[in-house]
Every structure is written in C-alpha cells, then in structure tokens.
Enzyme design. Structure first.
Site, short mmCIF file in Angstrom:
data_model
loop_
_atom_site.label_atom_id
_atom_site.label_comp_id
_atom_site.label_asym_id
_atom_site.label_seq_id
_atom_site.Cartn_x
_atom_site.Cartn_y
_atom_site.Cartn_z
N SER A 1 0.86 -1.19 0.00
CA SER A 1 0.00 0.00 0.00
C SER A 1 0.89 1.23 0.00
CB SER A 1 -0.87 0.02 1.26
OG SER A 1 -1.42 1.32 1.46
N TYR B 1 -2.39 -1.07 10.25
CA TYR B 1 -2.37 -1.49 8.83
C TYR B 1 -1.09 -1.00 8.15
CZ TYR B 1 -3.94 -1.35 3.87
OH TYR B 1 -4.05 -1.48 2.51
C1 4PL Z 1 -3.70 6.55 0.58
O1 4PL Z 1 -4.28 1.12 1.55
O2 4PL Z 1 -3.17 3.74 0.55
C2 4PL Z 1 -6.57 5.09 2.35
C3 4PL Z 1 -7.05 2.63 2.88
N1 4PL Z 1 -5.72 5.96 1.78
O3 4PL Z 1 -6.23 1.49 2.58
C4 4PL Z 1 -5.13 1.90 1.91
C5 4PL Z 1 -4.59 5.54 1.20
C6 4PL Z 1 -6.30 3.76 2.34
C7 4PL Z 1 -4.27 4.21 1.16
C8 4PL Z 1 -5.17 3.32 1.77
#
Ligand code: 4PL
Length: 247
Positions: A140, A153
């Site tokens: 992510s 997370y």
């Molecule tokens: C920039 O991986 O990468 C919200 C929620 N905002 O799960 C993510 C960003 C979220 C993200 C993520």
C-alpha cells in the site's frame, strides 16, 4: 487480449472482492488456472467461475497455519504444481488512534502479515519443486504517506514490503521472484464499507494524474510482475497510485 498465463497455475488470495477479484479474472482471461482463495466462500466460488477454465475455489483463513497447509496440499493434488501466487488478502481497517487497542492491532497483523508469511512459506515450498515461481504481494502506498486512522495497517504493510525483500533473497536460488505492488486508495468493497471512502477527493488532489483508482487500474502492474518476462525483477515494490507519492 494476450495470453501470458497459458498453462500456469495461479493462487490469488482475497479473490472474493476488490483487487484480488480483478486479478483473478485477468489471470484467468490470459489462460491461467486460478485457485481463488478467500475466507468468503461464495465470493471465492464466484471469482473461480469468472476466471474460467479449470479454475477452482478454496475457502481459507490465511491466518490459520493448518488451513494454509491444506490449501497448498489441495493445489498440489488438483493442479499438480504452483507457478504464481498473488497475495491480495488483507483487512483494511479504519480506527482512530485514540481507539486503537492491542487486540485490534493483533487482528490486523494476524491476517495482513502472519497470513502473508504463512502463504509465502508454504506456497514457495510448492513452487521450489518447479524451479519457477512468481510471488506478487499487495502492499500500500500508505507505507510512504503514513495514512491516518490505520497505524496498525501501515505497520503491517511496511512488513509486507520488507518481508518481500528478504523473500526475494531466500528464493532467488530457485528462480522464484518476489515483488510488491503498492496501490493507492482504490475503490473496492472494503474501502466503500469504511470511512476511507471520504478520502477520495483529498487523495485525488495529491495525485499527478486525476481520477479515482479502480481495481483494474492496479491489475496491469500485478500481471506484469506475475509474468514470465519479469524474470529480472525481484525484491522490488512498484507503486501504482496515479503519482500520489513520488519520493
Ligand atoms: C492513501 O491502503 O493507501 C486510504 C485505505 N488511503 O487502505 C489503503 C490511502 C487507504 C491508502 C489506503
């Protein structure tokens, strides 16, 4: 549609929805036999059907070592080998910092990091019998941005990135690559079910290219790293987020 995955057997975890579902469909469309894995049995079945051919579903909680071992035993028995594993299964939480508990921290780590380890441990053992393998882990861009309301997370996904580096080292001798794709905020069922959906406008403001990220915007990076021709790339993290983070 090119057919890069003819004759390949590919496990996709988290196949019931979101990015996992889109990957399962794409690998299937390009000829793979997809093993659609999810804790949601009906969704896994639907993904296997959409992937077509000899694709099949396995219901599995990736945080449970016995269920993961049983999954790979079943793949060996039914498909005879494993070429590709895309690890997309993860929980996407939204918890204010003041409300974060150790129990909640562990709930996320159990699936996002322990589950990833279990899947890679036993999946790579099966791939080693091939002398070929492609592992693609879903990370992510929050690991670079330090996205709010999900410290646990973000920590789990940081582990995904660094574990993948180590995995690339361990599996290189067997000609197995291990890489990450790091999406930005993406329009999935998990995001739509949480307050993260309120962040699309803010995230779009930060993107070099405007728009709302959809699962199929992330699929090409994953399919490339899962393909045979990506053999010279391992231990890397490829950010696919319309240029939200660029440092
Ligand atoms: C920039 O991986 O990468 C919200 C929620 N905002 O799960 C993510 C960003 C979220 C993200 C993520």
């Amino acid at each position: 549609m090119s057919k890069r995955f003819e004759g390949r057997v590919a496990i996709v975890s988290g196949a019931a929805q979101g990015i996992g579902r889109a990957v399962a469909e794409r690998l299937g469309a390009e000829g793979a036999t997809v093993v659609a894995v999810d804790i949601l049995a009906k969704g896994a079945e639907a993904a296997a059907k959409a992937a077509g051919g000899k694709s099949f579903a396995v219901t599995c909680d990736i945080g449970d070592p016995e269920q993961v071992a049983a999954l790979h035993r079943q793949v060996a028995q039914k498909a005879g080998k494993l070429d590709i594993q895309v690890n997309a299964a993860a929980i996407v939480p939204f918890v204010k910092w003041d409300e974060l508990t150790f129990e909640e921290w562990r709930r996320i780590m159990r699936v996002n990091l322990d589950g990833l380890y279990l899947m890679c441990r036993s999946g790579s053992d099966l791939m080693r019998q091939n002398g070929y393998g492609r592992i693609v882990n879903i990370c992510s861009n929050s690991i670079f941005a330090g996205t709010p309301n999900m410290a646990h997370y973000v920590a789990s996904k940081g582990g995904v990135m660094t574990f993948t580096r180590a995995l690339a080292t361990e599996l290189g001798p067997y000609k197995i690559t291990a890489n990450c794709v790091a999406p930005g905020l993406t329009d999935t069922e998990s995001v739509q079910a949480s307050p993260h959906k309120e962040a699309f406008g803010f995230v779009e403001m930060l993107q070099a290219i405007k728009g709302v990220g959809k699962p199929n915007d992330i699929v090409p990076a994953i399919a490339f790293l899962a393909s045979e021709e990506a053999h010279w790339i391992t231990g890397q993290t490829l950010v696919s987020d319309a240029g939200m983070v660029r440092w």
